[in-house]
Design a protein around this motif. Structure first.
Motif, PDB file in Angstrom:
ATOM      1  N   THR A  24      72.508  64.904 121.872  1.00  0.00           N
ATOM      2  CA  THR A  24      71.711  64.017 122.454  1.00  0.00           C
ATOM      3  C   THR A  24      71.402  62.965 121.560  1.00  0.00           C
ATOM      4  OG1 THR A  24      69.765  65.227 122.230  1.00  0.00           O
ATOM      5  CG2 THR A  24      70.922  65.593 124.074  1.00  0.00           C
ATOM      6  N   GLU A 131      78.908  53.408 131.504  1.00  0.00           N
ATOM      7  CA  GLU A 131      78.432  54.784 131.885  1.00  0.00           C
ATOM      8  C   GLU A 131      78.781  55.608 130.717  1.00  0.00           C
ATOM      9  OE1 GLU A 131      78.562  58.363 135.082  1.00  0.00           O
ATOM     10  OE2 GLU A 131      79.646  56.393 135.338  1.00  0.00           O
ATOM     11  N   CYS A 133      77.313  59.156 128.082  1.00  0.00           N
ATOM     12  CA  CYS A 133      76.596  60.199 127.724  1.00  0.00           C
ATOM     13  C   CYS A 133      76.402  60.574 126.153  1.00  0.00           C
ATOM     14  CB  CYS A 133      77.232  61.593 128.295  1.00  0.00           C
ATOM     15  SG  CYS A 133      76.237  63.363 128.220  1.00  0.00           S
ATOM     16  N   CYS A 134      75.283  61.039 125.649  1.00  0.00           N
ATOM     17  CA  CYS A 134      74.065  61.545 126.529  1.00  0.00           C
ATOM     18  C   CYS A 134      72.892  61.036 125.846  1.00  0.00           C
ATOM     19  CB  CYS A 134      74.068  63.047 125.969  1.00  0.00           C
ATOM     20  SG  CYS A 134      75.893  63.802 126.676  1.00  0.00           S
ATOM     21  N   GLY A 152      73.395  61.969 131.211  1.00  0.00           N
ATOM     22  CA  GLY A 152      73.985  60.731 131.098  1.00  0.00           C
ATOM     23  C   GLY A 152      73.097  59.358 131.523  1.00  0.00           C
ATOM     24  N   THR A 154      73.500  55.243 133.308  1.00  0.00           N
ATOM     25  CA  THR A 154      74.349  54.025 133.564  1.00  0.00           C
ATOM     26  C   THR A 154      73.844  52.729 133.481  1.00  0.00           C
ATOM     27  OG1 THR A 154      75.510  55.640 135.373  1.00  0.00           O
ATOM     28  CG2 THR A 154      75.472  53.116 135.625  1.00  0.00           C
ATOM     29  N   TYR A 208      71.225  58.097 136.499  1.00  0.00           N
ATOM     30  CA  TYR A 208      71.767  58.923 135.464  1.00  0.00           C
ATOM     31  C   TYR A 208      73.471  58.920 135.673  1.00  0.00           C
ATOM     32  CZ  TYR A 208      72.575  62.035 139.660  1.00  0.00           C
ATOM     33  OH  TYR A 208      73.046  62.635 140.840  1.00  0.00           O
ATOM     34  N   ALA A 210      77.588  60.089 133.534  1.00  0.00           N
ATOM     35  CA  ALA A 210      78.423  60.721 132.522  1.00  0.00           C
ATOM     36  C   ALA A 210      77.783  62.317 132.325  1.00  0.00           C
ATOM     37  CB  ALA A 210      78.427  60.145 131.479  1.00  0.00           C
ATOM     38  N   SER A 211      78.359  62.880 131.595  1.00  0.00           N
ATOM     39  CA  SER A 211      77.934  64.667 131.406  1.00  0.00           C
ATOM     40  C   SER A 211      78.685  64.738 129.912  1.00  0.00           C
ATOM     41  CB  SER A 211      78.682  65.282 132.635  1.00  0.00           C
ATOM     42  OG  SER A 211      80.042  65.355 132.899  1.00  0.00           O
ATOM     43  N   ASN A 215      81.986  62.405 128.481  1.00  0.00           N
ATOM     44  CA  ASN A 215      81.278  61.463 127.914  1.00  0.00           C
ATOM     45  C   ASN A 215      81.442  60.139 128.214  1.00  0.00           C
ATOM     46  OD1 ASN A 215      79.773  63.478 126.324  1.00  0.00           O
ATOM     47  ND2 ASN A 215      81.263  63.726 124.865  1.00  0.00           N
ATOM     48  N   TYR A 216      82.678  59.758 128.365  1.00  0.00           N
ATOM     49  CA  TYR A 216      82.918  58.507 128.761  1.00  0.00           C
ATOM     50  C   TYR A 216      83.730  58.361 129.976  1.00  0.00           C
ATOM     51  CZ  TYR A 216      81.760  58.087 123.886  1.00  0.00           C
ATOM     52  OH  TYR A 216      80.884  58.002 122.551  1.00  0.00           O
TER      53      TYR A 216
END
Length: 230
Positions: A24, A131, A133-134, A152, A154, A208, A210-211, A215-216
């Protein structure tokens, strides 16, 4: 002269200072556009993304470049994918006031991604989206300690129809990135509009996206507008 009222959706994500996991790092940011010119081939805009991260040890660095997606506002179809270089990444000091002692331990870094793009003339306008993460762990969200499923975020802005030669507002200061428990804080997220439009401020629920597993996400063929954290 009619003055359009511009609503600014603030993506600066307040977070409580806490222990961090290595995955993170993001705090928040915003995306803006500036009208440049137009000709028979389309309308040229300068798109800028300001992104902020927690730069304490073990936090992930900003990417050197990103892919930004543009979609037609009428049919949500992908118009194009544009690669944006990172122009800078520097440490910054947030404005405002906070009394919690953890504030002295904050490390905040801002990256700027920017490029000019030419879009076909449109009667409907465009969505511009990035968009990633994280984000930092959030203790004020209704989820697990690792931030799932809202880890994530946006970035989105809306470019109006081409007959409106408009530029978006931009924030003039570094945002207040956090609020500590049982603390008071001054929010001084002042913005200016290059067209002289009236600005209306409000606190908004962040989006929110991505994850950890993606990640992208990149640019899909069709756009699903971001969902707010609940």
């Amino acid at each position: 002269m009619f003055r359009r009222v511009r609503h600014i959706a603030v993506l600066f994500l307040f977070f409580l200072i806490s222990s961090q996991v290595s995955a993170t790092h993001l705090v928040g940011g915003y995306i803006s556009y500036q009208y440049i010119s137009e000709n028979s081939s389309g309308v040229k805009y300068l798109i800028t993304i300001n992104s902020y991260r927690d730069c304490k040890p073990n936090s992930l660095n900003f990417p050197t470049d990103i892919d930004v997606c543009v979609y037609g506002k009428n049919d949500l179809r992908l118009v194009g994918t544009y690669n944006f270089p990172r122009l800078s990444a520097v440490k910054v000091q947030p404005v405002g006031r906070t009394d919690c002692p953890e504030a002295t331990q904050v490390c905040l870094e801002r990256a700027i991604f920017q490029r000019e793009i030419v879009l076909p003339k449109s009667s409907f306008g465009y969505y511009v989206k990035w968009e990633i993460c994280c984000r930092n762990e959030q203790v004020n969200l209704r989820n697990g300690s690792d931030g799932q499923p809202f880890i994530g975020q946006t970035y989105q802005t809306i470019i109006p129809p081409s007959n409106l030669r408009n530029s978006s507002p931009v924030f003039s200061d570094v945002p207040v990135p956090f609020i500590c428990v049982n603390d008071t804080v001054e929010l001084s997220n002042y913005a200016v509009d290059p067209d002289g439009d009236k600005l209306v401020y409000k606190l908004a629920t962040p989006w929110y996206g991505a994850s950890l597993s993606n990640n992208y996400p990149g640019c899909s063929n069709f756009y699903s507008p971001p969902q707010a954290i609940r």
